[in-house]
Design a protein around this motif. Structure first.
Motif, short mmCIF file in Angstrom:
data_model
loop_
_atom_site.label_atom_id
_atom_site.label_comp_id
_atom_site.label_asym_id
_atom_site.label_seq_id
_atom_site.Cartn_x
_atom_site.Cartn_y
_atom_site.Cartn_z
N MET A 1 0.84 -1.19 0.00
CA MET A 1 0.00 0.00 0.00
C MET A 1 0.88 1.24 0.00
N HIS A 2 0.53 2.24 -0.83
CA HIS A 2 1.27 3.49 -0.92
C HIS A 2 0.70 4.48 0.10
N SER A 3 1.58 5.27 0.72
CA SER A 3 1.12 6.28 1.67
C SER A 3 2.24 7.29 1.89
N THR A 4 1.90 8.40 2.53
CA THR A 4 2.88 9.42 2.86
C THR A 4 2.83 9.68 4.35
N VAL A 5 3.67 10.63 4.80
CA VAL A 5 3.76 10.94 6.22
C VAL A 5 2.40 11.29 6.82
N LEU A 6 1.51 11.87 6.03
CA LEU A 6 0.20 12.26 6.56
C LEU A 6 -0.78 11.11 6.66
N ALA A 7 -0.47 9.97 6.03
CA ALA A 7 -1.40 8.84 6.04
C ALA A 7 -1.63 8.33 7.45
N THR A 8 -0.61 8.37 8.30
CA THR A 8 -0.77 7.88 9.66
C THR A 8 -1.77 8.74 10.42
N THR A 9 -1.59 10.05 10.36
CA THR A 9 -2.53 10.94 11.03
C THR A 9 -3.92 10.83 10.42
N ALA A 10 -3.99 10.75 9.10
CA ALA A 10 -5.29 10.64 8.42
C ALA A 10 -6.00 9.35 8.78
N ALA A 11 -5.27 8.26 8.89
CA ALA A 11 -5.89 6.97 9.25
C ALA A 11 -6.52 7.05 10.62
N ILE A 12 -5.84 7.71 11.55
CA ILE A 12 -6.35 7.82 12.91
C ILE A 12 -7.60 8.68 12.96
N THR A 13 -7.51 9.89 12.41
CA THR A 13 -8.65 10.80 12.49
C THR A 13 -9.83 10.30 11.66
N VAL A 69 -2.12 -4.61 8.04
CA VAL A 69 -1.82 -4.16 6.68
C VAL A 69 -0.46 -3.47 6.70
N GLU A 70 0.48 -3.96 5.89
CA GLU A 70 1.76 -3.28 5.78
C GLU A 70 1.63 -2.09 4.85
N LEU A 71 2.18 -0.96 5.25
CA LEU A 71 2.28 0.21 4.38
C LEU A 71 3.64 0.12 3.71
N ASN A 72 3.70 -0.60 2.61
CA ASN A 72 4.97 -0.98 2.00
C ASN A 72 5.68 0.18 1.32
N ARG A 73 4.92 1.18 0.91
CA ARG A 73 5.52 2.37 0.32
C ARG A 73 5.04 3.59 1.09
N HIS A 74 5.54 3.67 2.31
CA HIS A 74 5.16 4.76 3.21
C HIS A 74 6.32 5.74 3.28
N TYR A 75 6.07 6.99 2.91
CA TYR A 75 7.13 7.97 2.78
C TYR A 75 7.02 9.07 3.84
N VAL A 76 8.17 9.40 4.43
CA VAL A 76 8.24 10.44 5.45
C VAL A 76 9.35 11.41 5.07
N TYR A 77 9.73 12.31 5.99
CA TYR A 77 10.86 13.20 5.74
C TYR A 77 12.14 12.46 6.11
N MET A 78 13.29 12.99 5.72
CA MET A 78 14.54 12.25 5.87
C MET A 78 15.24 12.48 7.21
N GLU A 79 14.60 13.23 8.13
CA GLU A 79 15.15 13.39 9.47
C GLU A 79 14.02 13.67 10.46
N CYS A 80 14.39 13.64 11.73
CA CYS A 80 13.41 13.49 12.81
C CYS A 80 12.36 14.60 12.91
N THR A 81 12.81 15.83 13.20
CA THR A 81 11.88 16.88 13.60
C THR A 81 10.77 17.14 12.58
N PRO A 82 11.06 17.28 11.28
CA PRO A 82 9.97 17.54 10.34
C PRO A 82 8.92 16.44 10.32
N THR A 83 9.36 15.18 10.36
CA THR A 83 8.39 14.08 10.37
C THR A 83 7.54 14.11 11.62
N ARG A 84 8.16 14.30 12.77
CA ARG A 84 7.40 14.28 14.02
C ARG A 84 6.45 15.48 14.13
#
Length: 363
Positions: A1-13, A69-84
């Motif tokens: 499944m494809h997703s981005t950094v916002l998919a986690t927050t979107a899935a929850i809400t 469900v594995e998020l096999n193509r889940h994309y985030v930022y390349m370092e901590c603070t922006p992703t968090r």
């Protein structure tokens, strides 16, 4: 499944909104953010034969992926603070910040006027708790977990800290130092909701992730199942400095490379922590109505190995649990040890090894 950094927050809400619109009880939510989790350090990205050959030991997470469900193509930022900051605000890093931020930065990673996910969950009737690494600002009370809507938190504000003393890590030799810090210039970065976590319950009581485990166990066992729970576990594992209890290091004693041995030990510890928490949720009757979301904040670090990876003896006249030395090997320079194979690059890189990360939804 494809997703981005916002998919986690979107899935929850989205799950919460769907439950409210259908007049059903909203699910409990267990939101896990892992720190610097290498792609090939996750057992579900290895065949059974490879798991034995490379000693990737993550049976709990493997089973959670199998059940979910594995998020096999889940994309985030390349370092901590922006992703968090993105996870906590529901905004893309481009609208927040695209670099590491000092916790005392007046902009605080997330501007004060932005709404945090915990604030939204509280409006939906959730009890909200945060445990672990925050790294999303502390310049004012508004920037802290409590100011962002969490009822309680046990956390540290910076990028990394030492696991037994909870003092801030000064970053690797590529940036500042090649010596283990023992002087008083390093702040103790450990906080219990709105005050320093400096009681006898926390100071000198052992490995930091044990303290996070115990706090989550307290939250789960004390929780009234009729109230929806939002538990955000921002694990310190497997960020630098690399430290693990001796018994976990001994499990992987046959691995000669110190960085890899400690990384394996920390992943295994993370897996055990997740087993402890999910088992407690099952015992309390929460798990069957729980949505679990897990994501790493970026890829695993694969920079060159620095000189600071050694077993230092315990300091005299100090209890062992009150110092970082004396617990086997620790690696504090270089930011190496992860494995992102077959992806190219790692943390700090825009190649897939830095931004395509381990993630799944389960429960």
């Amino acid at each position: 499944m494809h997703s981005t950094v916002l998919a986690t927050t979107a899935a929850i809400t989205s799950a919460v909104s769907a439950a409210r619109s259908n007049s059903t009880n909203p699910p409990h939510v267990f939101f896990v953010v892992v720190d610097d989790f290498g792609w090939a350090d996750a057992g579900w990205h290895r065949t059974p034969e490879e798991q034995k050959e490379y000693d990737v030991v993550s049976p709990t997470m493997n089973q959670l992926v199998k059940d979910g469900v594995e998020l096999n193509r889940h994309y985030v930022y390349m370092e901590c603070t922006p992703t968090r900051a993105s996870f906590q605000s529901g905004r893309l890093p481009a609208h927040l910040l695209t670099t590491l931020a000092n916790p005392c930065d007046p902009n605080g990673a997330i501007p004060k006027q932005m709404t945090g996910i915990a604030q939204v969950m509280k409006k939906a009737g959730y009890a909200t708790h945060q445990v672990g690494k925050w790294d999303a600002g502390m310049a004012t009370p508004k920037h802290t977990p409590k100011g962002r809507g969490y009822d309680t938190s046990l956390s540290y504000f910076g990028h990394g800290n030492w696991m037994w003393t909870h003092t801030e890590w000064s970053r690797s030799s590529h940036n500042t130092t090649d010596a283990y810090p023992q002087d008083k210039q390093f702040m103790r970065d450990f906080w219990d909701t709105d005050r320093p976590a400096n009681s006898s319950k926390f100071v000198g009581t052992g490995y930091e992730e044990y303290l996070f485990r115990d706090r989550m166990y307290e939250i789960v066992t004390a929780h009234d199942a009729s109230t929806p729970l939002f538990l955000n576990y921002d694990s310190r594992l497997t960020h630098y400095p690399l430290q693990a209890p001796v018994e976990y290091q001994q499990k992987f004693a046959h691995i000669e490379n110190n960085y890899r041995r400690l990384n394996h030990a920390m992943v295994n510890f993370l897996d055990d922590n997740l087993n402890n928490v999910t088992t407690a949720m099952k015992q309390q009757g929460l798990w069957e109505h729980t949505l679990m979301v897990l994501s790493s904040d970026n890829g695993g670090p694969v920079l060159s190995e620095g000189p600071g990876c050694k077993a230092l003896p315990a300091l005299p006249n100090l209890p062992l649990n009150s110092q970082d030395q004396g617990h086997g090997y620790m690696c504090f320079n270089g930011e190496a040890g992860a494995n992102n194979y077959p992806l190219t690059g790692g943390k700090y890189s825009y190649f897939e090894g830095g931004i395509r990360v381990n993630a799944f939804v389960s429960g």
